[in-house]
Design an enzyme around this catalytic site. Structure first.
Site, PDB file in Angstrom:
ATOM      1  N   ASN A 145      15.030  55.927 -24.306  1.00  0.00           N
ATOM      2  CA  ASN A 145      16.289  55.199 -24.107  1.00  0.00           C
ATOM      3  C   ASN A 145      17.435  56.132 -24.461  1.00  0.00           C
ATOM      4  O   ASN A 145      17.681  56.391 -25.634  1.00  0.00           O
ATOM      5  CB  ASN A 145      16.290  53.956 -25.015  1.00  0.00           C
ATOM      6  CG  ASN A 145      17.613  53.207 -24.966  1.00  0.00           C
ATOM      7  OD1 ASN A 145      18.462  53.480 -24.109  1.00  0.00           O
ATOM      8  ND2 ASN A 145      17.796  52.263 -25.879  1.00  0.00           N
ATOM      9  N   TRP A 146      18.132  56.611 -23.424  1.00  0.00           N
ATOM     10  CA  TRP A 146      19.168  57.622 -23.651  1.00  0.00           C
ATOM     11  C   TRP A 146      20.493  56.997 -24.093  1.00  0.00           C
ATOM     12  O   TRP A 146      21.438  57.702 -24.391  1.00  0.00           O
ATOM     13  CB  TRP A 146      19.366  58.464 -22.396  1.00  0.00           C
ATOM     14  CG  TRP A 146      18.140  59.268 -22.009  1.00  0.00           C
ATOM     15  CD1 TRP A 146      16.986  59.418 -22.730  1.00  0.00           C
ATOM     16  CD2 TRP A 146      17.947  60.031 -20.812  1.00  0.00           C
ATOM     17  NE1 TRP A 146      16.106  60.222 -22.073  1.00  0.00           N
ATOM     18  CE2 TRP A 146      16.657  60.619 -20.884  1.00  0.00           C
ATOM     19  CE3 TRP A 146      18.738  60.288 -19.680  1.00  0.00           C
ATOM     20  CZ2 TRP A 146      16.149  61.429 -19.858  1.00  0.00           C
ATOM     21  CZ3 TRP A 146      18.237  61.096 -18.668  1.00  0.00           C
ATOM     22  CH2 TRP A 146      16.962  61.662 -18.762  1.00  0.00           C
ATOM     23  N   LYS A 147      20.559  55.696 -24.074  1.00  0.00           N
ATOM     24  CA  LYS A 147      21.781  54.973 -24.498  1.00  0.00           C
ATOM     25  C   LYS A 147      23.007  55.560 -23.787  1.00  0.00           C
ATOM     26  O   LYS A 147      22.905  55.961 -22.641  1.00  0.00           O
ATOM     27  CB  LYS A 147      21.909  55.021 -26.021  1.00  0.00           C
ATOM     28  CG  LYS A 147      20.624  54.592 -26.730  1.00  0.00           C
ATOM     29  CD  LYS A 147      20.801  54.325 -28.186  1.00  0.00           C
ATOM     30  CE  LYS A 147      19.446  54.021 -28.803  1.00  0.00           C
ATOM     31  NZ  LYS A 147      19.547  53.534 -30.161  1.00  0.00           N
ATOM     32  N   HIS A 201      17.992  44.623 -25.938  1.00  0.00           N
ATOM     33  CA  HIS A 201      18.023  45.641 -27.003  1.00  0.00           C
ATOM     34  C   HIS A 201      18.940  45.147 -28.123  1.00  0.00           C
ATOM     35  O   HIS A 201      19.944  44.486 -27.879  1.00  0.00           O
ATOM     36  CB  HIS A 201      18.538  46.965 -26.432  1.00  0.00           C
ATOM     37  CG  HIS A 201      18.365  48.116 -27.364  1.00  0.00           C
ATOM     38  ND1 HIS A 201      19.228  48.336 -28.413  1.00  0.00           N
ATOM     39  CD2 HIS A 201      17.428  49.085 -27.417  1.00  0.00           C
ATOM     40  CE1 HIS A 201      18.808  49.416 -29.075  1.00  0.00           C
ATOM     41  NE2 HIS A 201      17.727  49.886 -28.488  1.00  0.00           N
ATOM     42  N   GLU A 216      21.115  46.546 -29.825  1.00  0.00           N
ATOM     43  CA  GLU A 216      22.531  46.937 -29.703  1.00  0.00           C
ATOM     44  C   GLU A 216      23.264  45.998 -28.750  1.00  0.00           C
ATOM     45  O   GLU A 216      24.440  45.687 -28.952  1.00  0.00           O
ATOM     46  CB  GLU A 216      22.632  48.405 -29.257  1.00  0.00           C
ATOM     47  CG  GLU A 216      22.242  49.343 -30.401  1.00  0.00           C
ATOM     48  CD  GLU A 216      21.673  50.678 -29.968  1.00  0.00           C
ATOM     49  OE1 GLU A 216      21.800  51.047 -28.783  1.00  0.00           O
ATOM     50  OE2 GLU A 216      21.067  51.349 -30.833  1.00  0.00           O
ATOM     51  N   GLU A 237      11.185  46.072 -32.004  1.00  0.00           N
ATOM     52  CA  GLU A 237      12.112  47.034 -32.585  1.00  0.00           C
ATOM     53  C   GLU A 237      12.806  46.417 -33.792  1.00  0.00           C
ATOM     54  O   GLU A 237      13.822  45.715 -33.643  1.00  0.00           O
ATOM     55  CB  GLU A 237      13.170  47.423 -31.553  1.00  0.00           C
ATOM     56  CG  GLU A 237      12.611  48.093 -30.326  1.00  0.00           C
ATOM     57  CD  GLU A 237      13.619  49.062 -29.713  1.00  0.00           C
ATOM     58  OE1 GLU A 237      13.293  50.233 -29.628  1.00  0.00           O
ATOM     59  OE2 GLU A 237      14.727  48.627 -29.387  1.00  0.00           O
ATOM     60  N   GLY A 255      17.650  54.001 -35.068  1.00  0.00           N
ATOM     61  CA  GLY A 255      18.674  55.011 -35.290  1.00  0.00           C
ATOM     62  C   GLY A 255      18.945  55.286 -36.755  1.00  0.00           C
ATOM     63  O   GLY A 255      19.939  55.930 -37.094  1.00  0.00           O
ATOM     64  N   SER A 291      13.088  54.741 -34.723  1.00  0.00           N
ATOM     65  CA  SER A 291      12.922  56.073 -35.320  1.00  0.00           C
ATOM     66  C   SER A 291      11.523  56.650 -35.102  1.00  0.00           C
ATOM     67  O   SER A 291      10.944  57.262 -36.006  1.00  0.00           O
ATOM     68  CB  SER A 291      13.289  56.032 -36.814  1.00  0.00           C
ATOM     69  OG  SER A 291      14.634  55.616 -36.977  1.00  0.00           O
ATOM     70  N   GLY A 351      14.685  56.231 -28.973  1.00  0.00           N
ATOM     71  CA  GLY A 351      16.092  56.570 -28.793  1.00  0.00           C
ATOM     72  C   GLY A 351      16.328  58.042 -29.081  1.00  0.00           C
ATOM     73  O   GLY A 351      16.122  58.904 -28.233  1.00  0.00           O
ATOM     74  N   GLY A 352      16.727  58.335 -30.315  1.00  0.00           N
ATOM     75  CA  GLY A 352      17.154  59.687 -30.697  1.00  0.00           C
ATOM     76  C   GLY A 352      16.190  60.789 -30.272  1.00  0.00           C
ATOM     77  O   GLY A 352      16.622  61.814 -29.726  1.00  0.00           O
TER      78      GLY A 352
HETATM   79  C1  PEP Z   1      16.080  52.460 -29.494  1.00  0.00           C
HETATM   80  O1  PEP Z   1      17.190  52.738 -29.127  1.00  0.00           O
HETATM   81  O2  PEP Z   1      15.463  51.582 -28.888  1.00  0.00           O
HETATM   82  C2  PEP Z   1      15.519  53.171 -30.627  1.00  0.00           C
HETATM   83  C3  PEP Z   1      14.354  52.787 -31.079  1.00  0.00           C
HETATM   84  O3  PEP Z   1      16.247  54.185 -31.164  1.00  0.00           O
HETATM   85  P1  PEP Z   1      15.740  55.282 -32.248  1.00  0.00           P
HETATM   86  O4  PEP Z   1      14.447  55.833 -31.728  1.00  0.00           O
HETATM   87  O5  PEP Z   1      16.826  56.318 -32.285  1.00  0.00           O
HETATM   88  O6  PEP Z   1      15.570  54.566 -33.542  1.00  0.00           O
END
Ligand code: PEP
Length: 257
Positions: free
Chosen positions: A13-15, A102, A104, A174, A180, A219, A240-241
């Site tokens: 997920n590049w957000k 999600h 966010e 999640e 994040g 994470s 994500g990251g």
């Molecule tokens: C996400 O955005 O769904 C996520 C899990 O981010 P991260 O891996 O950065 O925690």
């Protein structure tokens, strides 16, 4: 009868990151990095602006294709909804998946369970596979409300979804406190919730739950993915990251599959 095998699934997920050129370059590097892998599904989720170009870049890959996901969609197909993008428009530009609900979106943009359900049903109508996100906040976990919150989000999201359509969905657990933050759920914490999700789905669809893929997100990194994937109900990751650099995402996919 032994349960159906579940193919590992990893979605980056590049957000809100990446120019058009950067997104195409990252997708190309991911594609090249996983080209020799078999038995794993790999998906990238760029911003709306890069979806078409990334899908075009990836579509010609014959060996081990990388799929494309959007990060959101609207529930209506067309009309006076300024600023929105429909599921059918996403399918039209080459998406096969869409991330929905999600945290966010829920926390920053006021998205509600009922809206996630409308979006999931619209995505399914358009031929997309929804990746439906559920998860508790830290306050909810501390209050012992994790399973109740996850159950409410899950059941609302898949309400009025037929068994055949549910078979096309993926669920992503999640925990909000792990997204994040660098703080990952322990494999045991993830497994507890994944097993709960599978059990809730099995209560409604006994024949289906064993084959549904439940992803963990929060994470996930190359050095913790293996322990998470060792849990019996963890079938992949929403990342994500660690998906913003091809090297770490590819290493994570390799470690986890
Ligand atoms: C996400 O955005 O769904 C996520 C899990 O981010 P991260 O891996 O950065 O925690």
């Amino acid at each position: 009868m032994s349960p159906a095998p579940r193919r590992p699934f990893f979605c980056g997920n590049w957000k809100l990151n990446g120019s058009l050129a950067e997104s195409v370059a990252l997708a190309t590097d991911v594609r090249n990095g996983v080209a020799t892998l078999r038995g794993v599904d790999v998906v990238v989720a760029p911003s709306f602006t890069a979806l078409h170009a990334v899908a075009k870049r990836l579509e010609s890959e014959s060996a081990g294709p990388v799929g494309v996901a959007a990060q959101n969609c609207h529930w209506e197909d067309k009309g006076a909804f300024t600023g929105e993008v429909s599921a059918s428009q996403l399918a039209d530009v080459g998406c096969k998946y869409v991330i929905l609900g999600h945290s966010e979106r829920r926390q920053l943009f006021g998205e509600l369970d009922a809206g996630v359900n409308l979006k999931a049903r619209a995505a399914l109508r358009a031929g997309l596979a929804p990746i439906i996100c559920v998860g508790e906040t830290l306050a909810e976990r501390d209050a012992g409300e994790t399973l109740g919150r996850v159950q409410a989000q899950l059941e609302a999201a898949v309400a009025d979804v037929s068994e055949a359509d549910l078979a096309r969905c993926l669920i992503a657990y999640e925990p909000v406190w792990a997204i994040g933050t660098g703080r990952t759920a322990t494999p045991g914490q993830a497994q507890e919730v994944h097993a709960f999700i599978r059990a809730r789905l099995a209560a409604r669809h006994p024949g289906l739950a064993a084959s549904l893929r439940i992803l963990y997100g929060g994470s996930v990194k190359p050095d913790n993915v293996r322990a998470l994937m060792a849990e019996v109900d963890v079938d992949g990751g929403l990342v994500g990251g660690a998906s913003l650099k091809a090297e770490s995402f590819v290493r994570m996919v390799k470690e986890g599959s």
